[in-house]
Design a protein around this motif. Sequence first.
Motif, PDB file in Angstrom:
ATOM      1  N   ALA A  13     -25.142  29.229  86.084  1.00 19.28           N
ATOM      2  CA  ALA A  13     -24.170  29.977  85.564  1.00 19.28           C
ATOM      3  C   ALA A  13     -24.124  31.258  86.178  1.00 19.28           C
ATOM      4  CB  ALA A  13     -24.441  30.200  84.052  1.00 19.28           C
ATOM      5  N   CYS A  14     -23.854  32.464  85.668  1.00 21.00           N
ATOM      6  CA  CYS A  14     -23.645  33.626  86.398  1.00 21.00           C
ATOM      7  C   CYS A  14     -24.591  34.008  86.939  1.00 21.00           C
ATOM      8  CB  CYS A  14     -23.158  34.986  85.355  1.00 21.00           C
ATOM      9  SG  CYS A  14     -23.375  34.158  83.535  1.00 21.00           S
ATOM     10  N   CYS A  15     -25.852  33.852  86.671  1.00 23.39           N
ATOM     11  CA  CYS A  15     -27.373  34.305  87.200  1.00 23.39           C
ATOM     12  C   CYS A  15     -27.182  33.585  88.769  1.00 23.39           C
ATOM     13  CB  CYS A  15     -28.405  33.975  86.639  1.00 23.39           C
ATOM     14  SG  CYS A  15     -29.075  35.011  85.528  1.00 23.39           S
TER      15      CYS A  15
ATOM     16  N   GLY B 199     -29.745  30.483  85.663  1.00 19.36           N
ATOM     17  CA  GLY B 199     -28.532  30.289  84.745  1.00 19.36           C
ATOM     18  C   GLY B 199     -28.434  29.701  83.383  1.00 19.36           C
ATOM     19  N   THR B 200     -27.757  29.228  82.451  1.00 18.55           N
ATOM     20  CA  THR B 200     -27.804  28.820  81.447  1.00 18.55           C
ATOM     21  C   THR B 200     -28.211  27.237  81.384  1.00 18.55           C
ATOM     22  OG1 THR B 200     -25.993  30.258  80.840  1.00 18.55           O
ATOM     23  CG2 THR B 200     -26.437  28.897  79.022  1.00 18.55           C
TER      24      THR B 200
ATOM     25  N   GLY C 124     -33.365  35.054  84.699  1.00 21.87           N
ATOM     26  CA  GLY C 124     -32.529  35.748  83.972  1.00 21.87           C
ATOM     27  C   GLY C 124     -33.000  35.228  82.472  1.00 21.87           C
ATOM     28  N   ALA C 125     -32.241  35.895  81.528  1.00 20.01           N
ATOM     29  CA  ALA C 125     -32.383  35.705  79.880  1.00 20.01           C
ATOM     30  C   ALA C 125     -32.088  34.216  79.590  1.00 20.01           C
ATOM     31  CB  ALA C 125     -31.527  36.805  79.269  1.00 20.01           C
ATOM     32  N   CYS C 126     -31.231  33.691  79.979  1.00 21.70           N
ATOM     33  CA  CYS C 126     -30.693  32.367  79.803  1.00 21.70           C
ATOM     34  C   CYS C 126     -31.729  31.291  79.842  1.00 21.70           C
ATOM     35  CB  CYS C 126     -29.508  31.934  80.328  1.00 21.70           C
ATOM     36  SG  CYS C 126     -28.083  32.593  79.522  1.00 21.70           S
TER      37      CYS C 126
ATOM     38  N   MET D  60     -28.503  35.121  75.245  1.00 22.93           N
ATOM     39  CA  MET D  60     -27.464  35.121  74.168  1.00 22.93           C
ATOM     40  C   MET D  60     -26.991  34.075  73.472  1.00 22.93           C
ATOM     41  SD  MET D  60     -24.140  36.723  75.866  1.00 22.93           S
ATOM     42  CE  MET D  60     -23.538  35.990  77.789  1.00 22.93           C
ATOM     43  N   TYR D  61     -27.136  32.930  73.924  1.00 19.42           N
ATOM     44  CA  TYR D  61     -26.725  31.625  73.408  1.00 19.42           C
ATOM     45  C   TYR D  61     -27.517  30.966  72.437  1.00 19.42           C
ATOM     46  CZ  TYR D  61     -23.777  32.390  77.499  1.00 19.42           C
ATOM     47  OH  TYR D  61     -22.545  32.717  78.412  1.00 19.42           O
TER      48      TYR D  61
ATOM     49  N   GLY E  32     -33.379  40.061  82.398  1.00 19.83           N
ATOM     50  CA  GLY E  32     -32.076  40.718  82.831  1.00 19.83           C
ATOM     51  C   GLY E  32     -31.037  39.663  82.586  1.00 19.83           C
ATOM     52  N   CYS E  33     -29.771  40.335  82.466  1.00 15.89           N
ATOM     53  CA  CYS E  33     -28.727  39.363  82.229  1.00 15.89           C
ATOM     54  C   CYS E  33     -27.632  39.864  83.030  1.00 15.89           C
ATOM     55  CB  CYS E  33     -28.381  39.487  80.890  1.00 15.89           C
ATOM     56  SG  CYS E  33     -26.984  38.619  80.305  1.00 15.89           S
ATOM     57  N   PRO E  34     -27.423  39.684  84.201  1.00 18.20           N
ATOM     58  CA  PRO E  34     -28.453  39.062  84.991  1.00 18.20           C
ATOM     59  C   PRO E  34     -29.252  39.768  85.948  1.00 18.20           C
ATOM     60  CG  PRO E  34     -26.249  39.188  86.336  1.00 18.20           C
ATOM     61  CD  PRO E  34     -26.126  39.666  85.084  1.00 18.20           C
TER      62      PRO E  34
HETATM   63  S1  SF4 Z   1     -28.986  35.554  81.735  1.00 17.55           S
HETATM   64 FE1  SF4 Z   1     -26.853  36.537  81.558  1.00 17.55          FE
HETATM   65  S2  SF4 Z   1     -26.066  36.688  83.954  1.00 17.55           S
HETATM   66 FE2  SF4 Z   1     -27.646  35.069  83.676  1.00 17.55          FE
HETATM   67  S3  SF4 Z   1     -26.814  33.129  83.237  1.00 17.55           S
HETATM   68 FE3  SF4 Z   1     -27.342  34.001  81.221  1.00 17.55          FE
HETATM   69  S4  SF4 Z   1     -25.394  35.077  80.748  1.00 17.55           S
HETATM   70 FE4  SF4 Z   1     -25.352  34.710  82.845  1.00 17.55          FE
END
Ligand code: SF4
Lengths: 173, 203
Positions: free
Chosen positions: A42-44, A80-81, A107-109, A115-116, A137-139
């Motif tokens: 994902a975004c990370c 990523g997620t 990252g957090a995911c 956040m999911y 971090g996010c990211p």
């Molecule tokens: S931690 Fe944030 S930036 Fe990284 S994959 Fe999850 S939502 Fe995306």
Amino acid sequence: MSQPSPVAYDSKIEGNVIFTRVDAAINWMRSNSLWPMPMGLACCAIELMAASSSRYDISRFGAEVMRFSPRQSDVMIVAGTVTYKMALAVKRIWDQMPEPKWCIAMGACASSGGMYRSYAVLQGIDHLLPVDVYISGCPPRPEALLDGLMKLQKKIMGEHALEDQKRSLVDAL
Amino acid sequence: MTAQDSVTRLQERFANSILKAGEFRGENSLSIKIESVREIARFCRDELGFDYLLDISSLDHFGGDPRFEMVYELYSMADGVHLRLKAVVPGEDNPVAPSVSDLWPTADWHEREVFDMMGIRFEGHPDLRRILMWEGYPFYPLRKDFPLEGKPSDVPEVAFTEAAPLAGGPFVTIPTDGITEVREPRARRAGDPLSPDKFLAES
Ligand code: SF4
């Protein structure tokens, strides 16, 4: 004509000999050429890409050789997620990586589901694989990834190269 | 042709199938009978110039009867006109709607998504498989009676799910008619009471 060196040793040989422990030598080699398996989900992953670009230059730490074959990688960077749909594929690629191997949850995911809190997302890749380094971090910024990588290098340097990482081999012997 | 013209022409032609016509902030919606979706959709496409299907979505009126409703968003590229068709789907246990994927090919994946998330089946769809979740996943996650945290399931070798630990944490909406800040405070710890007063006092 060059004069023979006044110092009483043969620089051609002596300068090239280093005494060390095999643990230290192997760990030094392993930690400075960590080939990552980029698990960009994902975004990370965008920050992971930025970390290998010239501005942040992950190759300063010997980890620029992103391998897209698990057979050639040492460290899986889960960036990523991790959805449940992807989870077993990640696990399978992890299983295909040869020992010794390490895992960075970026990252957090990847660390906790981020956040999911949802029906579709695995709540942290550590439900499936052993994680060595978590990066918050996010990211996380690329510097944070480099910091995580250096932490992992430190961790590897503190291990017993064979005992810790090839336990089954040691047991077999 | 304006949207109003289209509505008038549809009302003339399909007087018996159109239950309600409404207009809100320049958007025209028609409630139609589910049996005539294909007929009306074809007329919209061929005669009224709605060559573009923007979106298909579905609603779950949980507790109501009929429970499900389909929504089609049509657009005419030539006239720049938007029209919305709505049709309630009968049957709570096995809702079935007609497929429009032969009229607009884009409906293929939209209908698969509706099938995947809401569990409405489409008659005449060429390839009605799940699109986001995997084959064998036993639930329809966007239905109102499906919990936010999910339910455990397991399809060996394919995927598994577990219920996510919500723990009353920041992802749980507080049942109140307050503003978003009150309903979903940015900081809340697991175990904090779900009481809006606390957050009202703080904000
Ligand atoms: S931690 Fe944030 S930036 Fe990284 S994959 Fe999850 S939502 Fe995306």
